[in-house]
Design a protein around this motif. Structure first.
Motif: not given
Length: 429
Positions: A401-417
């Motif tokens: 199991r892994a935990v991410f936030t919705n912010q991780d996939f925002s274009n204000y974050g490093d979404q590609d990574y």
């Protein structure tokens, strides 16, 4: 069926033998404290005590599972083939270590009840754990020990039935801030705009204005993109939404805002939705009950899954509150600052309350990776470590199991990574 003899069948013994034998290995078990019944049994049998009764599979016990409450004792971690273990046993035992006592110590978070140094947020840090200090935090040792036990047991009883489980992966999306610009209210929006202008962050100013006049989606509203991944690649995702009152600790938008509720309802049509507990919900059962009722009113079904947003597990009080409110699943068991298995396992398990000496109905779903670790480690190193841990879990057919936030996939974050990490976990091409 495996018949298990012990002089005294304690709640601790029942708990940990059921987890290892039944939940991990799929071996049906029965307990007895009657010597006559045990000796007369002609099938697979195991004794757990101070000395063997005959030619059965014998494990000499450490005292931990016969005790009540807590005692601070010295633990010596030693090598066992290609892994590590503790509570070593003499040669008379068919296992070199009491894996049941060791597993109980890790699963119950025994060390977190004992005096320890807390971090600045009042949490039990990974650095205080035995697993971190002895360098086995990255391994699901409870599952590894269980497989080794199964293999040795089958040498003695080759006809004993076991069930092979399947390797699985799952992702939790924690939404502490569903939107960054949308529905924040006039005062909060004006202050945000002022600071963007003051810092000459023109890009954010333009984005903010476009979101306000509804010609652009909010950058944090990436839920539809993740839903498309679920539909296309059939991956498991659980979405956690925060519905607490606005405070210095919790700064999400109001649970009454229609766009906020609409996102939750939309996601609930395609994936499971749970409650990301606010700061006060972790402290007060009254606040937790209020947040639970809010989510139930939105999704029109009981709340079954929760996560502690600050990862500050105050054991056993935090879990006692969940049990009292009939919440069945908690997803907070992990370290936000480092990768690894906080409870030493990659298998969901029931929580054992050491204060009450009972097995509770609350199921703990441990996670091994939190996206916050990406802030403190190089990308190459993180991906290498992640690959090794995925391989460890795959080797025991566990659940990663892994935990991410919705912010991780925002274009204000490093979404590609972060999308790359998500695909690595779920083996998406």
């Amino acid at each position: 069926m495996l018949l298990i003899y012990t002089q005294k069948v304690t709640p601790r013994i029942i708990y940990v033998f059921k987890h290892i034998c039944t939940h991990i290995l799929g071996i049906p078990i029965k307990f007895t404290s009657k010597i006559e019944e045990f000796i007369a049994h002609d099938g697979a049998k195991l004794s757990y005590g101070k000395q063997a009764l005959g030619n059965e599979f014998f494990i000499q016990n450490a005292d931990l599972l016969l005790e009540q409450g807590f005692s601070d004792f010295e633990i010596k971690v030693q090598p066992w083939d290609d892994t590590l273990c503790f509570f070593p046993l003499p040669e008379a035992s068919d296992l070199p270590f009491d894996i049941f006592a060791a597993s109980f110590y890790l699963l119950t978070r025994y060390e977190e009840y004992l005096p320890h140094v807390k971090d600045e947020a009042g949490r039990f840090p990974a650095s205080e754990s035995l697993a971190h200090q002895e360098s086995f935090l990255h391994k699901p040792v409870v599952d590894i020990w269980a497989i080794k036990f199964r293999d040795i047991l089958l040498e003695r009883f080759p006809k004993l039935e076991t069930k092979k489980r399947k390797y699985k992966t799952g992702t939790i999306i924690a939404s502490e801030h569903t939107f960054i610009f949308k529905n924040k209210g006039f005062l909060r929006s004006f202050i945000g705009l002022f600071f963007d202008l003051f810092k000459l962050n023109i890009g954010r100013v333009i984005d903010r204005l476009q979101v306000w006049i509804r010609i652009k989606d909010d950058p944090h509203d990436i839920f539809q993109d993740l839903i498309e991944i679920i539909k296309k690649d059939k991956v498991y995702m659980l979405f956690m939404f925060q519905l607490s009152d606005f405070s210095i600790h919790d700064r999400n938008i109001s649970h009454n805002r229609i766009p906020h509720r609409a996102v939750i309802k939309s996601v609930a049509d395609y994936a499971k939705v749970g409650l990301l507990m606010g700061y006060y919900a972790m402290e007060e059962i009254r606040s937790l009950r209020k947040e639970k009722l809010r989510l139930e009113e939105i999704i029109h079904s009981p709340v079954e899954n929760v996560m502690n947003s600050k990862f500050n597990l105050k054991l056993p009080d935090h879990y006692s509150n969940l049990t009292e409110l009939e919440i069945n699943n908690d997803h907070s068991m992990g370290y936000p600052e480092v990768m690894g298995f906080r409870a030493g396992t990659c298998t969901p398990y029931l929580f054992y309350d050491i204060n009450m000496e009972i097995t509770t109905p609350l199921r703990i779903h441990p996670y091994a990776f939190n996206s916050t670790v990406a802030e403190n480690i190089s990308k190459n190193k993180l991906q290498e470590d992640l690959s090794r841990m995925l391989a460890e879990v795959k080797a025991v057919n566990g659940m990663f199991r892994a935990v991410f936030t919705n912010q991780d996939f925002s274009n204000y974050g490093d979404q590609d990574y972060y999308y790359k990490l998500l695909k690595q976990i779920h083996e998406i091409e």
